[in-house]
Design an enzyme around this catalytic site. Structure first.
Site, PDB file in Angstrom:
ATOM      1  N   LYS A   1      -7.984   3.219  -6.403  1.00 36.70           N
ATOM      2  CA  LYS A   1      -7.422   4.840  -7.073  1.00 36.70           C
ATOM      3  C   LYS A   1      -8.408   5.548  -7.250  1.00 36.70           C
ATOM      4  CE  LYS A   1      -3.477   2.449  -8.013  1.00 36.70           C
ATOM      5  NZ  LYS A   1      -2.842   1.631  -9.036  1.00 36.70           N
TER       6      LYS A   1
ATOM      7  N   LYS B   1      -2.572   3.372  -1.314  1.00 35.75           N
ATOM      8  CA  LYS B   1      -3.726   3.721  -2.285  1.00 35.75           C
ATOM      9  C   LYS B   1      -5.412   2.943  -1.141  1.00 35.75           C
ATOM     10  CE  LYS B   1      -2.245   0.275  -5.083  1.00 35.75           C
ATOM     11  NZ  LYS B   1      -1.030   0.756  -5.889  1.00 35.75           N
TER      12      LYS B   1
ATOM     13  N   VAL C   1       8.252   0.169  -3.273  1.00 38.58           N
ATOM     14  CA  VAL C   1       8.678   1.739  -3.418  1.00 38.58           C
ATOM     15  C   VAL C   1       9.682   2.273  -2.533  1.00 38.58           C
ATOM     16  CG1 VAL C   1       7.654   3.717  -2.431  1.00 38.58           C
ATOM     17  CG2 VAL C   1       6.196   1.416  -3.464  1.00 38.58           C
TER      18      VAL C   1
HETATM   19  N1  LIG Z   1       4.804  -0.946  -6.001  1.00 39.82           N
HETATM   20  C1  LIG Z   1       4.215  -0.401  -6.821  1.00 39.82           C
HETATM   21  O1  LIG Z   1       4.836  -0.307  -7.896  1.00 39.82           O
HETATM   22  C2  LIG Z   1       3.472   0.718  -5.832  1.00 39.82           C
HETATM   23  C3  LIG Z   1       3.126   1.850  -6.578  1.00 39.82           C
HETATM   24  C4  LIG Z   1       2.014   2.584  -6.156  1.00 39.82           C
HETATM   25  C5  LIG Z   1       1.404   2.549  -4.913  1.00 39.82           C
HETATM   26  N2  LIG Z   1       1.700   1.312  -3.819  1.00 39.82           N
HETATM   27  C6  LIG Z   1       1.772   1.306  -2.508  1.00 39.82           C
HETATM   28  O2  LIG Z   1       2.664   1.199  -1.784  1.00 39.82           O
HETATM   29  C7  LIG Z   1       2.815   0.808  -0.432  1.00 39.82           C
HETATM   30  C8  LIG Z   1       3.666  -0.453  -0.159  1.00 39.82           C
HETATM   31  O3  LIG Z   1       4.074  -1.463  -1.368  1.00 39.82           O
HETATM   32  P1  LIG Z   1       5.376  -1.885  -1.946  1.00 39.82           P
HETATM   33  O4  LIG Z   1       4.939  -2.470  -3.202  1.00 39.82           O
HETATM   34  O5  LIG Z   1       7.180  -1.287  -0.988  1.00 39.82           O
HETATM   35  O6  LIG Z   1       5.351  -2.818  -0.823  1.00 39.82           O
HETATM   36  P2  LIG Z   1       6.578  -4.819  -0.581  1.00 39.82           P
HETATM   37  O7  LIG Z   1       7.094  -4.288  -1.283  1.00 39.82           O
HETATM   38  O8  LIG Z   1       5.537  -5.392  -0.474  1.00 39.82           O
HETATM   39  O9  LIG Z   1       7.182  -4.189   1.052  1.00 39.82           O
HETATM   40  C9  LIG Z   1       6.333  -3.576   1.781  1.00 39.82           C
HETATM   41  C10 LIG Z   1       7.097  -2.695   3.408  1.00 39.82           C
HETATM   42  O10 LIG Z   1       6.256  -2.297   4.071  1.00 39.82           O
HETATM   43  C11 LIG Z   1       7.104  -3.211   5.308  1.00 39.82           C
HETATM   44  N3  LIG Z   1       6.420  -2.894   6.140  1.00 39.82           N
HETATM   45  C12 LIG Z   1       4.900  -3.944   6.299  1.00 39.82           C
HETATM   46  N4  LIG Z   1       3.949  -3.853   7.357  1.00 39.82           N
HETATM   47  C13 LIG Z   1       5.371  -3.368   8.429  1.00 39.82           C
HETATM   48  C14 LIG Z   1       4.494  -2.098   9.846  1.00 39.82           C
HETATM   49  N5  LIG Z   1       3.321  -2.940  10.539  1.00 39.82           N
HETATM   50  N6  LIG Z   1       5.723  -1.235  10.266  1.00 39.82           N
HETATM   51  C15 LIG Z   1       6.643  -1.422   9.935  1.00 39.82           C
HETATM   52  N7  LIG Z   1       6.941  -1.529   8.546  1.00 39.82           N
HETATM   53  C16 LIG Z   1       6.474  -2.288   7.804  1.00 39.82           C
HETATM   54  C17 LIG Z   1       7.581  -4.391   4.921  1.00 39.82           C
HETATM   55  O11 LIG Z   1       8.504  -4.700   5.811  1.00 39.82           O
HETATM   56  P3  LIG Z   1       9.516  -5.583   5.507  1.00 39.82           P
HETATM   57  O12 LIG Z   1      11.366  -4.980   5.111  1.00 39.82           O
HETATM   58  O13 LIG Z   1      11.010  -5.995   6.998  1.00 39.82           O
HETATM   59  O14 LIG Z   1       8.988  -7.019   4.806  1.00 39.82           O
HETATM   60  C18 LIG Z   1       8.694  -3.987   3.690  1.00 39.82           C
HETATM   61  O15 LIG Z   1      10.088  -2.980   3.926  1.00 39.82           O
HETATM   62  C19 LIG Z   1       1.636  -0.057  -0.616  1.00 39.82           C
HETATM   63  O16 LIG Z   1       0.959   0.220  -0.181  1.00 39.82           O
HETATM   64  C20 LIG Z   1       1.251  -0.819  -2.360  1.00 39.82           C
HETATM   65  O17 LIG Z   1       0.089  -0.144  -2.919  1.00 39.82           O
HETATM   66  C21 LIG Z   1       2.686   0.666  -4.539  1.00 39.82           C
END
Ligand SMILES: NC(=O)c1ccc[n+]([C@@H]2O[C@H](COP(=O)([O-])OP(=O)(O)OC[C@H]3O[C@@H](n4cnc5c(N)ncnc54)[C@H](OP(=O)(O)O)[C@@H]3O)[C@@H](O)[C@H]2O)c1
Length: 403
Positions: A199, A99, A17
């Site tokens: 959600k 969420k 995201v």
């Molecule tokens: N993916 C989707 O399509 C989608 C859609 C709607 C909502 N979401 C929600 O959006 C959020 C992010 O999803 P994502 O898919 O982007 O996850 P992701 O690809 O796994 O990325 C997570 C990011 O969070 C960082 N992170 C984790 N713990 C952290 C901390 N303590 N301090 C600072 N940074 C931290 C990670 O750092 P590193 O890069 O260093 O590992 C990474 O950059 C989640 O809550 C998910 O449920 C996702």
């Protein structure tokens, strides 16, 4: 904040995201946002941005006095809550996509908004690119909504669509979906209905003013679906969809997540692959349907961008329906008391042995089928008794609502 000026933004998370937001922000010709810092976790990862923007310390961001917006997009629920809480206490407006965090800590987050007079908005957290939260909040503000039904999880819809169109079994399609990034390596949160449940928690607040804890919502998933179930549906001209439902029932609300047979004239029937769809039924507007990509880097990033943009004109959720209910019920307001669980629901139950259904209160059997390869019943059952199956990883029973 003024929309005449550039706004100062800091990001938490630069994964799917976060990077999507970064791209869409760079393509936006209207929104003038300066990304001041990006906080991530893993110092060993290579980043595709200027490294002077990167920090590994949340306080580098949260202690700043010059920020307009913190955008929280991390995958750690408790840490996300700690970040959002501190930002709000420091009077910084927050946009969040998380969420699970939002649903889990909703009561506290609502209080933080009121106490600190600061915005927390989260369009990306439900329905991806579909602008459903602000629509429920604004457009249906004074409307008598009667129900909301939605396909809110792209992974499960993708699996169900491919099972049907390719006549393949669940495990084969799941493995393929994992290999091409349409399903997580650990798909449990998606396939067992939990992601949809988080959600639905958020949509219930904005549709009806009902705050529920995730564990109060019955969530049954598709983890036990087989091609036999899909074939049964197909032969009857139906499709199986994982549907989130919230509907008024007198003074209460029926809120649950369950697979459901949908007919070909149902708008949700046409929502296929990774797409999401939400159908809203109002007393005067009748049925309205919203569809779009429910997840993914750019669709979700665009929802986050829209929230940042809304903050430039000082947008906040007004929670009018929640406030109205709290006004009427006073100190007695309790979301769980507004939940109707004492009703009968018609379901298809596919099982291996009769004892697999122990605990389900079967009131009336409408159809029964037994063969060496497949046993099922269609029956009216006590909704409350279905909670026994919630989260049971061992159960192989597949339960699907029948209209
Ligand atoms: N993916 C989707 O399509 C989608 C859609 C709607 C909502 N979401 C929600 O959006 C959020 C992010 O999803 P994502 O898919 O982007 O996850 P992701 O690809 O796994 O990325 C997570 C990011 O969070 C960082 N992170 C984790 N713990 C952290 C901390 N303590 N301090 C600072 N940074 C931290 C990670 O750092 P590193 O890069 O260093 O590992 C990474 O950059 C989640 O809550 C998910 O449920 C996702």
């Amino acid at each position: 904040m003024s929309n005449e000026e550039n706004i100062s933004v800091a990001l938490f998370g630069f994964g799917c995201v976060g990077q999507g937001l970064y791209d869409v922000l760079n393509h936006s010709e209207v929104l003038q946002a300066n990304i001041e810092k990006i906080c991530v976790k893993d110092a060993s990862k290579k980043r595709s941005v200027d490294m002077s923007l990167i920090t590994y310390s949340k306080d580098d961001i949260l202690d700043r006095k010059d920020l307009d917006v913190v955008v929280e997009m991390i995958n750690d629920t408790d840490e996300a809550f700690a970040i959002v809480k501190k930002a709000m206490e420091n009077k910084i407006a927050v946009v969040s996509a998380s969420k699970k965090m939002l649903a889990t800590y909703f009561e506290e987050l609502y209080k933080l908004q009121e106490e600190n007079n600061v915005a927390l908005i989260y369009e990306a957290s439900a329905g991806g690119s579909i602008p459903i939260i602000r629509t429920l909040e604004e457009y249906y503000d004074n409307e008598l909504l009667s129900s909301l039904r939605g396909i809110l999880n792209g992974t499960t819809n993708y699996i169900l669509t491919r099972m049907e169109l390719e006549s393949k079994d669940y495990s084969e399609i799941l493995a393929d979906a994992q290999s091409i990034g349409f399903a997580e390596i650990d798909p449990w949160l998606d396939v067992a209905g939990f992601d949809t449940m988080y959600k639905l928690c958020l949509l219930s607040v904005h549709a009806f003013g009902v705050i529920l804890k995730p564990e109060q919502i019955l969530a049954l998933g598709i983890q036990n679906v087989t091609f036999n179930d899909i074939r049964y549906a197909r032969e009857k001209g139906l499709r199986i969809k994982l549907v989130a439902s919230a509907a008024k029932a007198g003074d209460k609300f029926r809120v649950y997540v369950m697979p459901r047979f949908v007919k070909s004239d149902d708008e949700l029937y046409k929502v296929v692959y990774e797409y999401n769809g939400v159908e809203v039924e109002g007393a005067f507007s009748c049925t309205q349907v919203f569809t779009g990509k429910g997840a993914g880097s750019h669709p979700t990033g665009s929802a986050v961008l829209s929230d940042i943009s809304a903050l430039t004109y000082n947008y906040r959720y007004s929670y009018k329906k929640l406030k109205k209910l709290k006004r009427i019920l006073g100190a007695k307001y309790n979301g769980a008391d507004l939940l109707d669980t004492e009703f009968t629901i018609r379901v298809y139950i596919r099982y291996d042995e009769q004892k697999d259904m122990d605990g389900i209160e079967i009131k009336n059997v409408v159809e029964e089928y037994r063969s060496p390869g497949m046993n099922f019943i269609i029956a009216d059952v006590g909704f409350n008794s279905l909670y026994k199956f919630k989260g049971n990883k061992e159960s192989k029973v597949f339960i699907c609502e029948v209209e």
